[in-house]
Scaffold this active site. Structure first.
Site, PDB file in Angstrom:
ATOM      1  N   GLU A  56      26.662 -13.281  80.525  1.00 29.21           N
ATOM      2  CA  GLU A  56      27.166 -11.940  80.837  1.00 29.21           C
ATOM      3  C   GLU A  56      28.537 -11.971  81.497  1.00 29.21           C
ATOM      4  O   GLU A  56      29.373 -11.106  81.223  1.00 29.21           O
ATOM      5  CB  GLU A  56      26.165 -11.217  81.756  1.00 29.21           C
ATOM      6  N   GLU A  67      36.617  -5.892  77.836  1.00 30.96           N
ATOM      7  CA  GLU A  67      37.050  -4.906  76.849  1.00 30.96           C
ATOM      8  C   GLU A  67      37.402  -3.579  77.526  1.00 30.96           C
ATOM      9  O   GLU A  67      36.570  -2.700  77.702  1.00 30.96           O
ATOM     10  CB  GLU A  67      35.942  -4.687  75.816  1.00 30.96           C
TER      11      GLU A  67
END
Length: 206
Positions: A56, A67
């Site tokens: 993660e 992102e």
């Protein structure tokens, strides 16, 4: 609990924010992880937790979701839910806590207001670790049980993946990109389990 040497071996390129001391402090403040069952089961759960956060958080190198185009996509406005003005609820911390309702619930559990101040997860290392532990121990997510329960019940590492990101990654055998992500998670888990001297067990995929 992993030793400092084991932690360093698992995360050799981690950023300073994710210190071993911060992890230990969060464990003390949020007990329960790898604290039940046989010694082998405890090692397996610790390996599973560290493997999932390795995936993660890009091996503890990401405090915020990479992102940026997705940063404003995590405001759910179901009945009784809202987002604080000007705040974004993108992934932060070791487990990339996301969505307004998750920040609200995590903050309430920890006794702080993360709904109004979500970036505290990216600025306070102990809080960041605590949100990851809170999710692991108490949240079902898109799965059928918490990740903690999945390990205790012998459901396997794959079930912890379902609890964390199952809606996007599980039950999609024909998607090559998704399968690479799952293999990455499993690879981290095998590495951690071997380091802790525990067999990885079965049901590694979700």
């Amino acid at each position: 609990m992993p030793t400092r040497a084991q932690f360093d071996r698992l995360f050799p390129e981690r950023i300073a924010f994710y210190s071993y001391e911060g992890f230990v402090a969060a464990l003390a403040a949020t007990p329960g992880l790898a604290a039940s069952g046989s010694a082998q089961l405890r090692r397996q759960e610790m390996a599973a937790f560290l493997a999932q956060i390795a995936h993660e958080s890009d091996q503890l190198r990401a405090v915020r979701e990479y992102e940026r185009a997705n940063w404003d996509h995590y405001c759910r406005r179901d009945p009784g839910e809202s987002c604080a003005p000007g705040k974004q609820y993108y992934g932060r911390g070791p487990i990339q806590l996301s969505w307004n309702y998750q920040y609200l619930a995590a903050g309430r559990a920890l006794g702080i207001d993360l709904w109004a101040d979500p970036d505290r997860v990216a600025g306070d290392a102990t809080v960041a670790w605590q949100t990851a532990l809170w999710y692991w121990m108490t949240q079902i997510g898109p799965g059928r049980m918490t990740a903690h329960e999945a390990m205790l019940r012998g459901e396997g590492f794959g079930e912890t993946t379902r609890s964390i990101n199952g809606a996007l990654e599980c039950d999609k055998p024909g998607d090559a990109a998704i399968q690479r992500k799952l293999e990455r998670r499993i690879g981290f888990y095998r590495q951690a389990a071997e380091l802790f001297g525990a067999p990885p067990g079965e049901r590694l995929a979700c």
